[in-house]
Design a protein around this motif. Structure first.
Motif, PDB file in Angstrom:
ATOM      1  N   LEU A 170      12.163   0.612  -1.674  1.00 42.34           N
ATOM      2  CA  LEU A 170      11.203  -0.587  -2.188  1.00 42.34           C
ATOM      3  C   LEU A 170      10.069  -0.483  -2.344  1.00 42.34           C
ATOM      4  CD1 LEU A 170      12.148  -3.159   0.439  1.00 42.34           C
ATOM      5  CD2 LEU A 170      12.979  -3.232  -2.132  1.00 42.34           C
ATOM      6  N   PHE A 171       9.875   1.112  -1.993  1.00 44.19           N
ATOM      7  CA  PHE A 171       8.083   1.343  -1.995  1.00 44.19           C
ATOM      8  C   PHE A 171       7.984   2.745  -2.818  1.00 44.19           C
ATOM      9  CE2 PHE A 171       8.877  -1.269   2.276  1.00 44.19           C
ATOM     10  CZ  PHE A 171       7.937  -2.305   1.855  1.00 44.19           C
ATOM     11  N   ASP A 172       9.524   3.255  -3.144  1.00 43.65           N
ATOM     12  CA  ASP A 172       9.374   3.933  -4.023  1.00 43.65           C
ATOM     13  C   ASP A 172       7.706   4.240  -5.418  1.00 43.65           C
ATOM     14  OD1 ASP A 172      11.169   4.964  -2.494  1.00 43.65           O
ATOM     15  OD2 ASP A 172      12.629   5.126  -4.087  1.00 43.65           O
ATOM     16  N   ILE A 173       7.034   5.145  -5.622  1.00 42.64           N
ATOM     17  CA  ILE A 173       6.956   5.100  -6.210  1.00 42.64           C
ATOM     18  C   ILE A 173       6.286   6.088  -8.276  1.00 42.64           C
ATOM     19  CG2 ILE A 173       3.778   5.281  -7.205  1.00 42.64           C
ATOM     20  CD1 ILE A 173       3.580   4.863  -3.276  1.00 42.64           C
ATOM     21  N   ASP A 174       6.211   5.800  -9.009  1.00 42.18           N
ATOM     22  CA  ASP A 174       6.502   6.458  -9.864  1.00 42.18           C
ATOM     23  C   ASP A 174       5.159   7.078 -10.301  1.00 42.18           C
ATOM     24  OD1 ASP A 174       6.664   7.613 -12.207  1.00 42.18           O
ATOM     25  OD2 ASP A 174       6.936   6.013 -13.470  1.00 42.18           O
TER      26      ASP A 174
ATOM     27  N   ASP B  61       2.160  -4.356   7.896  1.00 45.05           N
ATOM     28  CA  ASP B  61       3.313  -4.900   8.550  1.00 45.05           C
ATOM     29  C   ASP B  61       3.087  -7.177   8.388  1.00 45.05           C
ATOM     30  OD1 ASP B  61       4.945  -3.442   9.156  1.00 45.05           O
ATOM     31  OD2 ASP B  61       4.596  -3.189  11.321  1.00 45.05           O
ATOM     32  N   TYR B  62       1.379  -7.288   8.964  1.00 46.66           N
ATOM     33  CA  TYR B  62       1.264  -8.817   8.557  1.00 46.66           C
ATOM     34  C   TYR B  62       1.217  -8.920   7.036  1.00 46.66           C
ATOM     35  CZ  TYR B  62      -1.275 -13.086   8.299  1.00 46.66           C
ATOM     36  OH  TYR B  62      -2.204 -13.942   8.805  1.00 46.66           O
ATOM     37  N   ASN B  63       0.601  -7.741   6.519  1.00 48.03           N
ATOM     38  CA  ASN B  63       0.414  -8.985   4.873  1.00 48.03           C
ATOM     39  C   ASN B  63       1.601  -8.210   4.527  1.00 48.03           C
ATOM     40  OD1 ASN B  63      -2.032  -8.308   4.895  1.00 48.03           O
ATOM     41  ND2 ASN B  63      -2.795  -6.110   4.801  1.00 48.03           N
ATOM     42  N   ARG B  64       3.020  -7.886   5.414  1.00 51.32           N
ATOM     43  CA  ARG B  64       4.409  -7.529   4.118  1.00 51.32           C
ATOM     44  C   ARG B  64       4.539  -8.935   4.573  1.00 51.32           C
ATOM     45  NH1 ARG B  64       5.553  -3.798   7.242  1.00 51.32           N
ATOM     46  NH2 ARG B  64       5.565  -2.370   5.035  1.00 51.32           N
ATOM     47  N   ASP B  65       4.774  -9.284   5.941  1.00 51.71           N
ATOM     48  CA  ASP B  65       5.348 -10.470   7.150  1.00 51.71           C
ATOM     49  C   ASP B  65       4.978 -12.167   5.689  1.00 51.71           C
ATOM     50  OD1 ASP B  65       6.681  -8.627   7.783  1.00 51.71           O
ATOM     51  OD2 ASP B  65       6.112  -8.674   9.737  1.00 51.71           O
TER      52      ASP B  65
ATOM     53  N   VAL C 249      -4.893  -8.719   4.056  1.00 50.25           N
ATOM     54  CA  VAL C 249      -5.851  -8.458   4.494  1.00 50.25           C
ATOM     55  C   VAL C 249      -6.405  -7.117   4.999  1.00 50.25           C
ATOM     56  CG1 VAL C 249      -6.298  -8.668   7.636  1.00 50.25           C
ATOM     57  CG2 VAL C 249      -5.556 -10.232   6.700  1.00 50.25           C
ATOM     58  N   LYS C 250      -7.580  -6.983   4.918  1.00 54.93           N
ATOM     59  CA  LYS C 250      -7.867  -5.232   4.539  1.00 54.93           C
ATOM     60  C   LYS C 250      -8.306  -4.337   5.741  1.00 54.93           C
ATOM     61  CE  LYS C 250      -7.664  -6.637   0.157  1.00 54.93           C
ATOM     62  NZ  LYS C 250      -7.272  -6.759  -0.804  1.00 54.93           N
ATOM     63  N   GLY C 251      -8.465  -3.209   6.031  1.00 51.58           N
ATOM     64  CA  GLY C 251      -8.434  -2.554   7.451  1.00 51.58           C
ATOM     65  C   GLY C 251      -9.669  -0.879   6.682  1.00 51.58           C
ATOM     66  N   ILE C 252     -10.202  -0.852   8.187  1.00 52.77           N
ATOM     67  CA  ILE C 252     -11.290   0.588   7.879  1.00 52.77           C
ATOM     68  C   ILE C 252     -10.421   0.393   8.968  1.00 52.77           C
ATOM     69  CG2 ILE C 252     -13.455   1.249   7.952  1.00 52.77           C
ATOM     70  CD1 ILE C 252     -14.405  -0.750   6.774  1.00 52.77           C
ATOM     71  N   LEU C 253      -9.366   2.055   9.376  1.00 50.33           N
ATOM     72  CA  LEU C 253      -9.346   3.022  10.235  1.00 50.33           C
ATOM     73  C   LEU C 253     -10.151   4.364  10.757  1.00 50.33           C
ATOM     74  CD1 LEU C 253      -5.720   2.706  10.000  1.00 50.33           C
ATOM     75  CD2 LEU C 253      -7.118   0.972  10.676  1.00 50.33           C
TER      76      LEU C 253
ATOM     77  N   LYS D 171       0.683  -1.719  -1.006  1.00 50.70           N
ATOM     78  CA  LYS D 171      -1.437  -2.127  -1.589  1.00 50.70           C
ATOM     79  C   LYS D 171      -1.306  -1.020  -1.124  1.00 50.70           C
ATOM     80  CE  LYS D 171       0.220  -6.602  -3.700  1.00 50.70           C
ATOM     81  NZ  LYS D 171      -0.587  -8.010  -3.060  1.00 50.70           N
ATOM     82  N   HIS D 172      -3.036  -0.600  -1.435  1.00 46.24           N
ATOM     83  CA  HIS D 172      -3.496   0.060  -0.695  1.00 46.24           C
ATOM     84  C   HIS D 172      -4.592  -1.127  -0.591  1.00 46.24           C
ATOM     85  CE1 HIS D 172      -3.439   3.921  -2.149  1.00 46.24           C
ATOM     86  NE2 HIS D 172      -3.320   4.061  -3.482  1.00 46.24           N
ATOM     87  N   ASN D 173      -4.959  -1.322   0.721  1.00 40.57           N
ATOM     88  CA  ASN D 173      -5.192  -2.308   1.667  1.00 40.57           C
ATOM     89  C   ASN D 173      -6.032  -1.437   2.945  1.00 40.57           C
ATOM     90  OD1 ASN D 173      -4.983  -4.644   0.389  1.00 40.57           O
ATOM     91  ND2 ASN D 173      -2.699  -5.163   1.033  1.00 40.57           N
ATOM     92  N   LEU D 174      -5.999  -0.118   2.559  1.00 44.12           N
ATOM     93  CA  LEU D 174      -6.554   0.550   4.201  1.00 44.12           C
ATOM     94  C   LEU D 174      -7.403   1.549   3.588  1.00 44.12           C
ATOM     95  CD1 LEU D 174      -3.107  -0.065   6.759  1.00 44.12           C
ATOM     96  CD2 LEU D 174      -5.494  -1.252   6.879  1.00 44.12           C
ATOM     97  N   VAL D 175      -8.597   1.880   4.386  1.00 41.37           N
ATOM     98  CA  VAL D 175      -9.140   3.157   4.566  1.00 41.37           C
ATOM     99  C   VAL D 175      -9.498   4.170   5.452  1.00 41.37           C
ATOM    100  CG1 VAL D 175      -9.877   2.382   1.683  1.00 41.37           C
ATOM    101  CG2 VAL D 175     -11.630   1.759   4.125  1.00 41.37           C
ATOM    102  N   VAL D 176      -9.291   5.048   5.411  1.00 39.41           N
ATOM    103  CA  VAL D 176      -9.260   6.009   7.014  1.00 39.41           C
ATOM    104  C   VAL D 176     -10.678   6.906   7.026  1.00 39.41           C
ATOM    105  CG1 VAL D 176      -8.329   7.235   8.590  1.00 39.41           C
ATOM    106  CG2 VAL D 176      -6.765   5.747   7.020  1.00 39.41           C
ATOM    107  N   THR D 177     -11.132   6.779   7.821  1.00 45.01           N
ATOM    108  CA  THR D 177     -12.169   7.937   8.161  1.00 45.01           C
ATOM    109  C   THR D 177     -12.636   8.425   9.539  1.00 45.01           C
ATOM    110  OG1 THR D 177     -15.013   7.533   7.653  1.00 45.01           O
ATOM    111  CG2 THR D 177     -14.317   6.211   8.916  1.00 45.01           C
ATOM    112  N   THR D 178     -13.120   9.760   8.554  1.00 47.48           N
ATOM    113  CA  THR D 178     -12.862  10.624  10.176  1.00 47.48           C
ATOM    114  C   THR D 178     -14.292  10.492  10.362  1.00 47.48           C
ATOM    115  OG1 THR D 178     -11.334  11.819   9.558  1.00 47.48           O
ATOM    116  CG2 THR D 178     -12.621  12.871  11.398  1.00 47.48           C
ATOM    117  N   GLY D 179     -14.776  10.353  12.022  1.00 46.13           N
ATOM    118  CA  GLY D 179     -15.785  11.034  12.461  1.00 46.13           C
ATOM    119  C   GLY D 179     -16.099   9.475  14.091  1.00 46.13           C
TER     120      GLY D 179
END
Length: 880
Positions: free
Chosen positions: A7-11, A152-156, A161-165, A434-442
């Motif tokens: 379902l999440f295959d991307i062209d 999972d919450y967004n899908r269900d 909801v957005k997230g920063i990790l 969808k792009h609802n998350l961004v990830v950073t290292t520090g």
């Protein structure tokens, strides 16, 4: 590949939008932002927690702007974009519902990491604490289960909801990122299979046995007999082949000596490392058993001459053309074992050469493909292909979590076999669409996020010396060539010169950053797992120093998947969840004792944040946070952490609570909360008591309170059980006798005109012959004689005043006893020390607190949250 993944295959040829820019493909987007990242790196390197690695390796690992293997310079751009669709919602009370651990879902299983909170559990918290388009932060995100829970919450729920990790570790953020973005699973599988086909074509011959394909080989350590010094293969002496079990007693086949494994002497071989050219001395292991597949059937047999010849051939294979870079193992509390016990100096010495060759070839190909998910696929196999994979007779094998340990019988997992299995695992993961998350290292001490921009924080931080993350991640990160900068790593570690004090300081800085970025009136959930009270108190102290107010502490009931409120530090024997919020109160009042209005403003807000009812199946539970004593502790902590005097005594505070708020079952409620409590309380026939571990005077009093709430009883009734409960009292605790505890804290019926309602109510409920009789009836009075009971609120206040005077007299004796001496107090009442510190703070006698601490055992302060709070803040006052 499963249907869900498809379902999440991307062209990849479709145009993509990212931060207002349009690109012809994901590859073009990635290349553009990698070039932008390259320009920003010189400035980014100045930020706390910037990883160790050269620019090109950091850029190659990154997938900007969604993920950078360094501090992410686009976080604020995402926050600004996400704010446009945001609607602010206030959550009034902490989540106290049941949880499903969910440790078998595909995302949890696909890539190993040292600790994980199951995504299904995180999803429940996301649901409880957020509304659509809210922004969640996890500054200690590990392998990204918070991100998976958000997705999972967004899908269900079809939410956004957005997230920063964030994490200090590049391997952690690399794993997180690949769970956090939409994935072209079909292309991923095709590319991975192409890599495997190429690798098999070049190196498949290394994994053949008798015409079949090797699944794994069991290697055995070789020892010397402690008696005759003959060489012993552990496999031969330790396993009963007929019974398929380990022998209870081992014997030397040469001298028949009875052998204990601890007495066996390790044997080492000296040689030249084929990669570094250095002379090495490493422990001896020999291949013993091969498990292989032939004609689709599995078989096992002892290694033969051909297997040894194959190993010799591989030994001579020149792998320089693969570009493998050897990394020397750093020194550390955990990692030193690899050299001290086994002689391993380099990462590659933990691998057999054939696995090293195969993995390096596949990693090279994966990097050239430019698809980040391929990198996680390779890293998912890196630990299970080391010599740390333990053999078990039932074939349920694995590594020993959280440690560097090479077992006497280890398994050489076939890299091709494992990569093929991990490919299936990663293809099953339900990636976000969808792009609802961004990830950073520090470092979480410097996130670069805007003030007051986060709606909810879920975090599972490191706890003391539980796990040495940067050491344990070194193997993974050596393959990526980007390493954790452990300067700001919040752990207790001798090699990093970090004790409990340094850990507390780093955690305080982390929580202060959390406090800065979280919006007022919003929540933070902290998952805690450590058995040491000192670490638990360091965490609580850090949370409160940062400005948060704790509203609930719950212990996970793993059998029921539910949480029970706890109040004592002994609860750290369980997994805990702390619910804290950022208060909306602006502390602008002056440093005077006339701050009573601010006290009640704080209490109003705090009561509004607490659960209204807890319980199920006919039982109600006491909400500890609503009891006057705990409310007082929270108020005191709030004032002390602000460096301000506490304007009310305990007795005055409790009297004020009872005059201002509705009281039910010993708990305070706002007027608008009472009706809701009463409605649910009427359906509950009785109270469910909290599980309590008696370790000091405070918990002993609470235990007695629970017994008397359940059943008013005589001293003789209480004594036998009380003696059982106090077996674990700390050695330094001068616990008063039961009679003294009763007289100081409770009331006894001695034949007065009326029997107290607390006793009569119990009789009416439990004795048929006493039902309907009033509290002046002689039968009631006779039955009630000499029973102790919990006093009503007004009398409790009077008792507390008397008790506090007695405790302060005791404290002053201690002060006189240690005056002018260096001796330590060996036995004392902790409640007296707490009362004395509270009075000293009120009187601004900060030096007295600091001086007394010098005469207490260090563990006492470390393991008591109240003493630690007063001491830390008094020290600041004295130094300033």
């Amino acid at each position: 590949m499963n249907k869900q993944s498809s379902l999440f295959d991307i062209d990849d040829n479709q145009q993509v939008e990212c931060l207002g820019k349009i690109f012809d493909s994901e590859d073009q987007r990635r290349e553009y932002f990698r070039n932008e990242l390259r320009k920003k790196l010189p400035e980014l390197r100045k930020i706390e927690g910037f990883p160790k690695g050269n620019d090109e390796d950091i850029i190659a690992l990154s997938d900007p702007p969604y993920y950078t293997a360094c501090p992410n310079p686009w976080i604020d751009s995402f926050v600004d974009k996400w704010k446009l669709n945001h609607t602010n919602k206030t959550i009034s009370s902490p989540f106290v519902g049941n949880l499903s651990e969910g440790k078998t879902d595909s995302a949890y299983m696909a890539h190993a990491y040292h600790t994980k909170v199951p995504a299904k559990a995180v999803e429940k918290y996301v649901e409880a604490y957020t509304s659509d388009n809210d922004i969640i932060l996890d500054g200690f995100s590990g392998s990204g289960m918070t991100g998976v829970g958000i997705s999972d919450y967004n899908r269900d729920t079809n939410s956004s909801v957005k997230g920063i990790l964030n994490d200090l570790s590049p391997i952690a953020t690399s794993i997180s990122h690949n769970y956090s973005i939409p994935q072209d699973v079909k292309t991923f599988v095709e590319k991975a299979n192409y890599i495997l086909e190429e690798a098999d074509e070049k190196f498949g011959w290394m994994f053949h046995h008798n015409g079949g394909i090797i699944n794994y080989i069991v290697w055995s350590e070789v020892f010397a007999c402690p008696v005759c010094q003959k060489e012993l293969i552990y496999w031969d002496i330790a396993i009963d082949q007929e019974a398929n079990s380990f022998k209870k007693t081992m014997h030397c086949p040469y001298c028949n000596a009875k052998i204990n494994k601890k007495e066996l002497k390790k044997l080492y071989k000296v040689g030249v490392d084929s990669i570094t050219g250095e002379k090495i001395r490493t422990v001896i292991h020999k291949p013993i058993l091969v498990n292989y597949t032939l004609n689709k059937k599995r078989a096992e047999e002892l290694c033969n001459k051909a297997d040894y010849q194959l190993l010799e051939k591989i030994k001579d294979y020149d792998m320089k053309w693969l570009g493998y870079k050897p990394f020397r193992l750093p020194s550390g509390d955990e990692i030193d074992r690899l050299y001290n016990s086994y002689g391993y100096k380099y990462v590659h010495q933990l691998y057999t050469k054939r696995n090293l060759i195969y993995l390096q070839f596949c990693l090279n190909k994966a990097k050239k493909e430019g698809m980040p998910l391929l990198i996680s696929w390779i890293t998912s196999s890196l630990l299970r292909t080391t010599k740390m994979y333990k053999f078990t007779l039932n074939r349920k094998m694995g590594t020993v979590s959280g440690t560097y340990y090479v077992p006497s019988l280890w398994v050489e997992n076939s890299a091709p076999k494992l990569l093929k299995r991990k490919l299936k695992d990663m293809a099953k993961v339900s990636y976000p669409n969808k792009h609802n998350l961004v990830v950073t290292t520090g470092s979480v001490t410097n996130t670069g996020i805007q003030d007051n921009s986060i709606d909810y924080i879920f975090t599972d931080p490191p706890f003391g010396s539980n796990l040495m993350y940067s050491e344990l991640n070194f193997i993974w990160e050596s393959w990526l060539k980007v390493f954790t900068n452990n300067t700001k790593e919040a752990i207790v570690n001798k090699h990093q010169h970090k004790g409990l004090s340094e850990y507390n300081s780093l955690m305080t800085a982390s929580f202060k950053e959390y406090f800065r970025v979280l919006k007022p009136d919003k929540w933070m959930t902290v998952v805690f797992s450590n058995s040491k009270a000192s670490v638990w108190n360091a965490i609580q102290d850090a949370i409160q120093k940062a400005g948060f107010v704790v509203a609930n502490v719950s212990a996970l009931d793993k059998k029921q998947g539910s949480f029970k409120s706890v109040t004592t530090t002994t609860a750290v024997k369980q997994d805990l969840v702390i619910a804290a919020y950022k208060p909306r109160i602006k502390v602008s009042f002056k440093d005077t004792n006339d701050n009573q209005e601010n006290v009640w403003e704080f209490v109003e807000q705090h009561l509004d944040k607490l659960p209204i009812f807890e319980g199920e199946k006919g039982y109600a539970e006491i909400i500890a946070e609503r009891t006057p004593r705990v409310l007082f502790d929270r108020m005191v902590a709030f004032f002390v952490q602000k460096g301000l005097p506490v304007p009310l005594s305990s007795a005055e505070f409790q009297e004020g609570i009872r005059n201002r708020y509705a009281m039910r079952d010993g708990m305070a409620f706002l007027e608008e909360q009472v009706a809701q409590y009463d409605k649910k309380r009427v359906l509950a026939s009785e109270f469910s008591q909290q599980s309590l571990f008696v370790s000091d005077e405070s918990s002993a009093i609470e235990w007695i309170r629970q017994q008397l709430m359940k059943k008013p009883q005589t001293r003789q009734d209480l004594q036998p059980e009380f003696m059982k409960e106090i077996q674990h009292i700390a050695k330094y605790e001068a616990l008063p006798e039961l009679d003294e505890l009763l007289s100081e804290n409770f009331l006894q019926y001695k034949g007065e005109n009326k029997v107290p309602d607390q006793i009569v109510s119990y009789f009416h409920k439990n004795y048929h012959d006493l039902r309907g009789l009033d509290n002046t009836n002689e039968a009631i009075k006779e039955k009630a004689m000499n029973r102790w009971y919990v006093p009503d609120p007004n009398k409790q206040v009077d008792l507390d005043k008397l008790r506090e005077r007695g405790l302060l007299r005791e404290f002053n004796k201690y002060v006189e006893e240690i005056d002018g001496t260096r001796k330590k107090l060996k036995n004392f009442r902790m409640e007296a020390i707490r009362a004395g510190f509270k009075k000293a703070w009120l009187d601004k006698e900060y030096q007295k607190i600091v001086d007394v601490v010098k005469h207490l055992p260090s563990k006492v302060v470390e393991e008591d949250d109240k003493l630690l709070m007063y001491y830390d803040n008094a020290s600041i006052k004295v130094e300033s």
